[in-house]
Design a protein around this motif. Structure first.
Motif, short mmCIF file in Angstrom:
data_model
loop_
_atom_site.label_atom_id
_atom_site.label_comp_id
_atom_site.label_asym_id
_atom_site.label_seq_id
_atom_site.Cartn_x
_atom_site.Cartn_y
_atom_site.Cartn_z
N VAL A 116 3.76 12.53 6.07
CA VAL A 116 3.22 12.21 7.40
C VAL A 116 4.31 11.47 8.17
CG1 VAL A 116 1.47 10.86 8.63
CG2 VAL A 116 0.88 12.03 6.49
N LYS A 117 4.44 11.78 9.46
CA LYS A 117 5.43 11.09 10.28
C LYS A 117 4.96 9.66 10.54
CE LYS A 117 7.89 11.28 14.68
NZ LYS A 117 8.05 12.03 15.94
N ASN A 118 5.80 8.70 10.20
CA ASN A 118 5.57 7.27 10.42
C ASN A 118 4.21 6.78 9.88
OD1 ASN A 118 8.07 7.21 11.70
ND2 ASN A 118 7.18 7.42 13.73
N PRO A 119 3.92 7.03 8.61
CA PRO A 119 2.64 6.56 8.06
C PRO A 119 2.63 5.03 8.01
CG PRO A 119 4.08 7.24 6.29
CD PRO A 119 4.77 7.62 7.58
N ASP A 120 1.44 4.45 8.12
CA ASP A 120 1.34 3.00 8.07
C ASP A 120 0.05 2.56 7.42
OD1 ASP A 120 -0.53 3.63 10.03
OD2 ASP A 120 0.16 2.13 11.44
N ALA A 121 0.01 1.28 7.08
CA ALA A 121 -1.20 0.66 6.53
C ALA A 121 -1.21 -0.78 7.02
CB ALA A 121 -1.18 0.71 5.01
N TRP A 122 -2.37 -1.26 7.40
CA TRP A 122 -2.53 -2.66 7.79
C TRP A 122 -2.89 -3.45 6.55
CZ3 TRP A 122 -1.23 -4.61 12.43
CH2 TRP A 122 -0.99 -3.68 13.45
N ILE A 123 -2.20 -4.57 6.36
CA ILE A 123 -2.51 -5.42 5.22
C ILE A 123 -3.01 -6.78 5.71
CG2 ILE A 123 -0.91 -4.24 3.68
CD1 ILE A 123 1.02 -6.58 3.98
N GLU A 124 -4.05 -7.27 5.06
CA GLU A 124 -4.58 -8.59 5.39
C GLU A 124 -3.88 -9.62 4.53
OE1 GLU A 124 -8.77 -9.12 5.46
OE2 GLU A 124 -9.01 -7.74 7.13
N ARG A 163 15.63 7.51 11.87
CA ARG A 163 15.08 6.42 11.05
C ARG A 163 14.48 6.93 9.74
NH1 ARG A 163 11.88 2.19 14.64
NH2 ARG A 163 12.40 0.85 12.89
N ASN A 164 14.73 6.16 8.70
CA ASN A 164 14.21 6.46 7.37
C ASN A 164 14.13 5.13 6.62
OD1 ASN A 164 13.34 7.74 5.07
ND2 ASN A 164 15.36 8.45 4.46
N GLU A 165 13.17 4.28 7.03
CA GLU A 165 13.10 2.92 6.50
C GLU A 165 11.68 2.37 6.52
OE1 GLU A 165 15.84 1.29 9.32
OE2 GLU A 165 14.27 0.78 10.74
N TYR A 166 11.41 1.50 5.56
CA TYR A 166 10.14 0.79 5.48
C TYR A 166 10.28 -0.56 6.17
CZ TYR A 166 8.71 4.08 1.82
OH TYR A 166 8.37 5.21 1.11
N ARG A 167 9.20 -1.00 6.84
CA ARG A 167 9.23 -2.29 7.52
C ARG A 167 7.85 -2.95 7.44
NH1 ARG A 167 13.96 -4.21 10.13
NH2 ARG A 167 15.40 -2.49 10.22
N LEU A 168 7.85 -4.28 7.46
CA LEU A 168 6.65 -5.08 7.69
C LEU A 168 6.74 -5.58 9.12
CD1 LEU A 168 6.29 -7.19 4.42
CD2 LEU A 168 4.61 -5.61 5.36
N TYR A 189 6.31 3.16 7.35
CA TYR A 189 7.47 3.93 6.93
C TYR A 189 7.95 4.73 8.13
CZ TYR A 189 10.27 7.33 4.23
OH TYR A 189 11.28 8.13 3.74
N TYR A 190 8.97 4.21 8.82
CA TYR A 190 9.56 4.93 9.94
C TYR A 190 10.42 6.04 9.35
CZ TYR A 190 8.14 1.12 13.05
OH TYR A 190 7.43 0.20 13.77
N ASN A 191 9.96 7.27 9.46
CA ASN A 191 10.64 8.38 8.78
C ASN A 191 10.88 9.58 9.68
OD1 ASN A 191 8.08 9.43 9.05
ND2 ASN A 191 7.68 9.64 6.87
N PRO A 201 0.82 -1.22 0.00
CA PRO A 201 0.00 0.00 0.00
C PRO A 201 0.85 1.27 0.00
CG PRO A 201 -0.75 -1.52 1.69
CD PRO A 201 0.54 -2.07 1.16
N PRO A 202 0.39 2.33 -0.67
CA PRO A 202 1.15 3.58 -0.68
C PRO A 202 1.14 4.24 0.70
CG PRO A 202 -0.97 3.87 -1.77
CD PRO A 202 -0.84 2.41 -1.45
N LEU A 203 2.27 4.82 1.07
CA LEU A 203 2.40 5.54 2.34
C LEU A 203 2.90 6.95 2.05
CD1 LEU A 203 4.11 2.75 4.51
CD2 LEU A 203 1.67 3.30 4.35
#
Length: 146
Positions: free
Chosen positions: A45-53, A80-85, A68-70, A39-41
């Motif tokens: 926005v600071k630390n945007p996130d999306a829940w995925i099923e 921090r400037n990294e994407y994580r699951l 996206y820890y940004n 999903p797009p983040l």
């Protein structure tokens, strides 16, 4: 219908074998195709996130957080400037995932739910390697399987 599959060789950190805490599996910023699959983040926005099923190999629906820890972009002393699951630890434990095995995530572009599984590594037994005191560094980059 276009189905995409991405895989990642699991590290000891990914499966919790090192006893350390990490904030989920890294999704490198250089992996543009993988990032567009998730999903797009909004980086504004600071630390945007999306829940995925995700539907696992046993038919259980799991919810993982793509984040996206940004804080480096938003806070004066941010680092921090990294994407994580994240929120994957219990899934890996329940599946008995081990270092060196492969995590796969796929999705048909017309579907909302992702399909996940752990692919067992039959060629190398991590337990027997560990028992012998041998440690192999495994490249843990993501790759598109198609």
């Amino acid at each position: 219908m276009t189905k995409k599959t991405f895989s990642k060789t699991l590290s000891a950190n990914d499966v919790g074998a090192t006893g350390t805490h990490q904030s989920g599996i890294l999704v490198p910023k250089s992996e543009k195709e993988l990032l567009s699959f998730l999903p797009p983040l909004d980086p504004g926005v600071k630390n945007p996130d999306a829940w995925i099923e995700c539907l696992d190999e046993g038919g259980t629906v799991r919810r993982f957080r793509f984040v996206y820890y940004n804080n480096k972009l938003h806070d004066r002393n941010g680092t921090r400037n990294e994407y994580r699951l994240t929120y994957m630890t219990s899934y890996f434990r329940e599946m008995g995932a081990r270092e060196g095995e492969t995590f796969e995530i796929s999705r048909d572009e017309t579907e909302e739910v992702y399909i996940i599984r752990v692919v067992r590594n039959l060629a190398v037994s991590v337990e027997s390697e560990a028992a012998q005191g041998v440690r192999i560094k495994i490249k843990s980059a993501w790759r598109c399987v198609h």
